[in-house]
Write a protein that holds these residues in place. Structure first.
Motif, PDB file in Angstrom:
ATOM      1  N   LYS A   1      12.005  -9.839   6.865  1.00 51.27           N
ATOM      2  CA  LYS A   1      11.755 -11.152   5.986  1.00 51.27           C
ATOM      3  C   LYS A   1      10.309 -11.455   5.347  1.00 51.27           C
ATOM      4  O   LYS A   1      10.369 -11.965   4.191  1.00 51.27           O
ATOM      5  CB  LYS A   1      12.014 -12.597   7.038  1.00 51.27           C
ATOM      6  N   THR A   2       9.554 -10.821   5.971  1.00 50.06           N
ATOM      7  CA  THR A   2       8.166 -10.906   5.366  1.00 50.06           C
ATOM      8  C   THR A   2       7.565  -9.489   5.378  1.00 50.06           C
ATOM      9  O   THR A   2       6.425  -9.135   6.120  1.00 50.06           O
ATOM     10  CB  THR A   2       7.275 -11.832   6.196  1.00 50.06           C
ATOM     11  N   PRO A   3       7.974  -8.602   4.251  1.00 51.96           N
ATOM     12  CA  PRO A   3       7.499  -7.274   4.305  1.00 51.96           C
ATOM     13  C   PRO A   3       5.958  -7.353   3.741  1.00 51.96           C
ATOM     14  O   PRO A   3       5.446  -8.131   3.056  1.00 51.96           O
ATOM     15  CB  PRO A   3       8.632  -6.746   3.450  1.00 51.96           C
ATOM     16  N   ILE A   4       5.301  -5.975   4.170  1.00 55.80           N
ATOM     17  CA  ILE A   4       3.983  -5.927   3.617  1.00 55.80           C
ATOM     18  C   ILE A   4       4.451  -4.888   2.297  1.00 55.80           C
ATOM     19  O   ILE A   4       5.574  -4.185   1.922  1.00 55.80           O
ATOM     20  CB  ILE A   4       3.329  -4.855   4.660  1.00 55.80           C
ATOM     21  N   LEU A   5       3.324  -5.112   1.165  1.00 55.99           N
ATOM     22  CA  LEU A   5       3.686  -4.505   0.112  1.00 55.99           C
ATOM     23  C   LEU A   5       2.981  -3.103  -0.091  1.00 55.99           C
ATOM     24  O   LEU A   5       1.976  -2.940   0.284  1.00 55.99           O
ATOM     25  CB  LEU A   5       3.067  -5.299  -1.123  1.00 55.99           C
ATOM     26  N   HIS A   6       3.860  -2.274  -0.457  1.00 52.86           N
ATOM     27  CA  HIS A   6       3.302  -0.743  -0.829  1.00 52.86           C
ATOM     28  C   HIS A   6       2.804  -0.532  -2.349  1.00 52.86           C
ATOM     29  O   HIS A   6       3.891  -0.680  -3.270  1.00 52.86           O
ATOM     30  CB  HIS A   6       4.515   0.238  -0.467  1.00 52.86           C
ATOM     31  N   PRO A   7       1.750  -0.159  -2.616  1.00 59.21           N
ATOM     32  CA  PRO A   7       1.218   0.026  -4.087  1.00 59.21           C
ATOM     33  C   PRO A   7       2.029   1.304  -4.692  1.00 59.21           C
ATOM     34  O   PRO A   7       2.465   2.095  -4.077  1.00 59.21           O
ATOM     35  CB  PRO A   7      -0.114   0.484  -3.906  1.00 59.21           C
ATOM     36  N   TYR A   8       2.521   0.768  -5.834  1.00 60.44           N
ATOM     37  CA  TYR A   8       3.059   1.988  -6.751  1.00 60.44           C
ATOM     38  C   TYR A   8       2.193   2.224  -7.921  1.00 60.44           C
ATOM     39  O   TYR A   8       1.943   1.447  -8.683  1.00 60.44           O
ATOM     40  CB  TYR A   8       4.540   1.248  -7.071  1.00 60.44           C
ATOM     41  N   PRO A   9       2.299   3.409  -8.331  1.00 63.64           N
ATOM     42  CA  PRO A   9       2.759   4.834  -7.813  1.00 63.64           C
ATOM     43  C   PRO A   9       1.994   5.164  -6.422  1.00 63.64           C
ATOM     44  O   PRO A   9       2.451   6.184  -5.628  1.00 63.64           O
ATOM     45  CB  PRO A   9       2.787   5.694  -8.861  1.00 63.64           C
ATOM     46  N   SER A  10       0.790   4.686  -6.420  1.00 64.82           N
ATOM     47  CA  SER A  10       0.113   4.994  -5.146  1.00 64.82           C
ATOM     48  C   SER A  10      -1.205   3.887  -5.098  1.00 64.82           C
ATOM     49  O   SER A  10      -1.417   3.184  -6.001  1.00 64.82           O
ATOM     50  CB  SER A  10      -0.587   6.293  -5.674  1.00 64.82           C
ATOM     51  N   TRP A  11      -1.869   4.065  -4.057  1.00 66.22           N
ATOM     52  CA  TRP A  11      -3.250   3.391  -3.940  1.00 66.22           C
ATOM     53  C   TRP A  11      -4.300   3.727  -4.849  1.00 66.22           C
ATOM     54  O   TRP A  11      -4.870   2.660  -5.324  1.00 66.22           O
ATOM     55  CB  TRP A  11      -3.734   3.576  -2.602  1.00 66.22           C
ATOM     56  N   GLU A  12      -4.283   5.183  -5.271  1.00 68.48           N
ATOM     57  CA  GLU A  12      -5.458   5.230  -6.252  1.00 68.48           C
ATOM     58  C   GLU A  12      -5.039   4.764  -7.692  1.00 68.48           C
ATOM     59  O   GLU A  12      -6.287   4.319  -8.317  1.00 68.48           O
ATOM     60  CB  GLU A  12      -5.296   6.837  -6.125  1.00 68.48           C
ATOM     61  N   ALA A  13      -3.774   4.552  -8.029  1.00 64.90           N
ATOM     62  CA  ALA A  13      -3.596   3.828  -9.248  1.00 64.90           C
ATOM     63  C   ALA A  13      -3.808   2.498  -9.359  1.00 64.90           C
ATOM     64  O   ALA A  13      -4.145   2.187 -10.550  1.00 64.90           O
ATOM     65  CB  ALA A  13      -2.215   4.280  -9.520  1.00 64.90           C
ATOM     66  N   ASN A  14      -3.918   2.043  -8.017  1.00 60.82           N
ATOM     67  CA  ASN A  14      -3.945   0.543  -8.388  1.00 60.82           C
ATOM     68  C   ASN A  14      -5.391  -0.109  -8.002  1.00 60.82           C
ATOM     69  O   ASN A  14      -5.658  -1.272  -7.626  1.00 60.82           O
ATOM     70  CB  ASN A  14      -3.035  -0.123  -7.321  1.00 60.82           C
ATOM     71  N   THR A  15      -6.283   1.010  -7.621  1.00 63.58           N
ATOM     72  CA  THR A  15      -7.649   0.781  -7.002  1.00 63.58           C
ATOM     73  C   THR A  15      -8.785   0.799  -8.110  1.00 63.58           C
ATOM     74  O   THR A  15      -8.672   1.645  -9.057  1.00 63.58           O
ATOM     75  CB  THR A  15      -8.012   1.719  -5.873  1.00 63.58           C
ATOM     76  N   LEU A  16      -9.476  -0.479  -8.231  1.00 67.24           N
ATOM     77  CA  LEU A  16     -10.435  -0.436  -9.230  1.00 67.24           C
ATOM     78  C   LEU A  16     -11.681   0.473  -8.990  1.00 67.24           C
ATOM     79  O   LEU A  16     -12.056   0.128  -7.723  1.00 67.24           O
ATOM     80  CB  LEU A  16     -10.968  -1.744  -9.627  1.00 67.24           C
TER      81      LEU A  16
END
Length: 433
Positions: free
Chosen positions: A93-108
């Protein structure tokens, strides 16, 4: 005989009650968003550095592909961990979010993260260009996205604003760009930065829809990107890898529809063209493109063939190809819409009514012919985005965004929800059948 008639009436009454009770089912809910961090130490470092402030993370857009439900988290403020994410549909019901396509692509990268406090208000002032450490980013990088679209060719189209810390110390880290991924391989297909002349002083790109002529002709695809701040529409040809900007008076906001009262928050917006939807394919293959400004109650349409013709759509001759469809009526402002081909029904959010509306395209467009498939003053406070998936489920994301922007959220309550329902079930008992 009298007993027999009474039984029939009772059955009919129960049927009517059952139809009217069909509502959206709550699939997910969150008090606050949490992510699938690579490790606890990485999470702690992000918290210590200010790159992750849990209260800054608000979900806004969604779309579905097979067992993945994509969720966007724009960088309204400075502590957003990842802007493009997914959960698995079978998650709890309360899922954790997975970055797409990767953590690296979503990290400033270090050096571009603002530490300023976010301020209440509308869209940000002119953002500052950022130079330091931008070389650490790649074409797959996602800075900040509001809405996304999965197309018939298993591609994910992302409208990346390239803008971070919008309400605090706004920074244009990368140019606004369309970023396209192959969902079967999770690989980048293309990044297309929008040309400088598409970007105006008040430009704000926060949505994208994709028009694929035929599933076996995936190169012949167009994206339509509304500019809600500078009142324009960008048309992008995937085959030609080029775009053009279209203007029209119908893209502007209605000055009589800029006042909102949502979840106990009163505010005023001047947002123009925002909601877009593709109608049913005609015999010649063409489609209507439905559209409306956020701060408006009117719906418009234009043939997709008009938009796809660069020389014609950017000239004055195309003006009268745009038509008024009708009006949703008082307090009928809408943030998003989606057309279900099989039912011939247009679904749209009703942000001032805490609900989701519908309209059957065979009928005139007015308040009497429109239905409210669901309304809930708790679960549907600011329904922000909606989509219909390949199995004809309607998905709706609500997020109490006005309180997030102008006041504060109560994190002991469930603030963010994703709801779903079968299209055919939801329109039963409404004028949309």
């Amino acid at each position: 005989m009298r007993r027999y008639l009474r039984t029939i009436l009772l059955v009919l009454l129960c049927t009517v009650i059952a139809i009217e009770c069909i509502k959206l089912e709550e699939k997910y809910c969150w008090q606050q968003l949490e992510y699938a961090w690579p490790s606890e130490s990485v999470k702690e470092q992000a918290i210590q550095s200010g790159k992750y402030k849990v209260e800054d993370n608000l979900p806004l857009g969604l779309d579905v592909w097979k067992d993945k439900l994509f969720i966007t988290v724009p960088r309204w403020k400075s502590g957003v961990a990842s802007s493009l994410n997914y959960v698995t549909i079978s998650d709890e019901k309360t899922p954790i979010l997975h970055p797409y396509p990767s953590w690296e692509a979503n990290t400033l990268p270090d050096g571009v993260q603002s530490q300023s406090e976010a301020t209440a208000g509308g869209r940000a002032a002119a953002p500052k260009a950022v130079q330091s450490n931008v070389g650490a980013l790649s074409n797959s990088s996602i800075i900040s996205t509001f809405r996304i679209r999965v197309d018939e060719c298993d591609r994910l189209w992302v409208m990346d604003t390239g803008l971070a810390d919008i309400l605090g110390n706004p920074m244009q880290i990368m140019p606004p760009a369309l970023v396209i991924f192959d969902l079967r391989t999770n690989e980048l297909i293309r990044r297309y930065p929008l040309p400088d002349d598409h970007v105006k002083e008040d430009t704000f790109f926060a949505n994208v829809i994709v028009d694929v002529g035929k599933k076996d002709d995936c190169d012949n695809a167009y994206a339509y990107v509304p500019d809600l701040g500078a009142y324009g529409l960008v048309v992008y040809s995937f085959k030609e890898n080029k775009s053009w900007r279209v203007k029209h008076n119908f893209f502007h906001f209605d000055p009589l529809s800029g006042d909102y009262n949502i979840g106990g928050v009163n505010f005023q917006w001047t947002d123009g063209i925002f909601g877009l939807a593709l109608g049913r394919a005609e015999t010649d293959g063409s489609r209507k493109v439905y559209f409306h400004a956020l701060s408006s109650t009117k719906e418009f349409e234009v043939p997709n063939r008009v938009l796809q013709n660069e020389s014609y759509s950017t000239g004055s001759d195309a003006y009268f190809d745009y038509k008024l469809v009708g009006d949703r009526g008082s307090n009928g402002q809408s943030s998003a819409e989606f057309f279900d081909d099989e039912a011939g029904v247009l679904f749209y959010t009703q942000v001032n009514k805490d609900g989701v509306g519908c309209w059957n395209a065979k009928k005139p467009y007015n308040p009497d012919t429109q239905g409210l498939v669901d309304s809930d003053s708790d679960a549907l406070v600011f329904p922000n985005d909606l989509k219909v998936d390949a199995n004809r489920n309607l998905w709706v994301l609500s997020d109490r965004m006005p309180a997030f922007l102008y006041k504060s959220l109560n994190y002991t309550e469930f603030n963010y929800r994703i709801l779903k329902g079968k299209v055919d079930d939801l329109i039963l008992g409404t004028p949309c059948v």
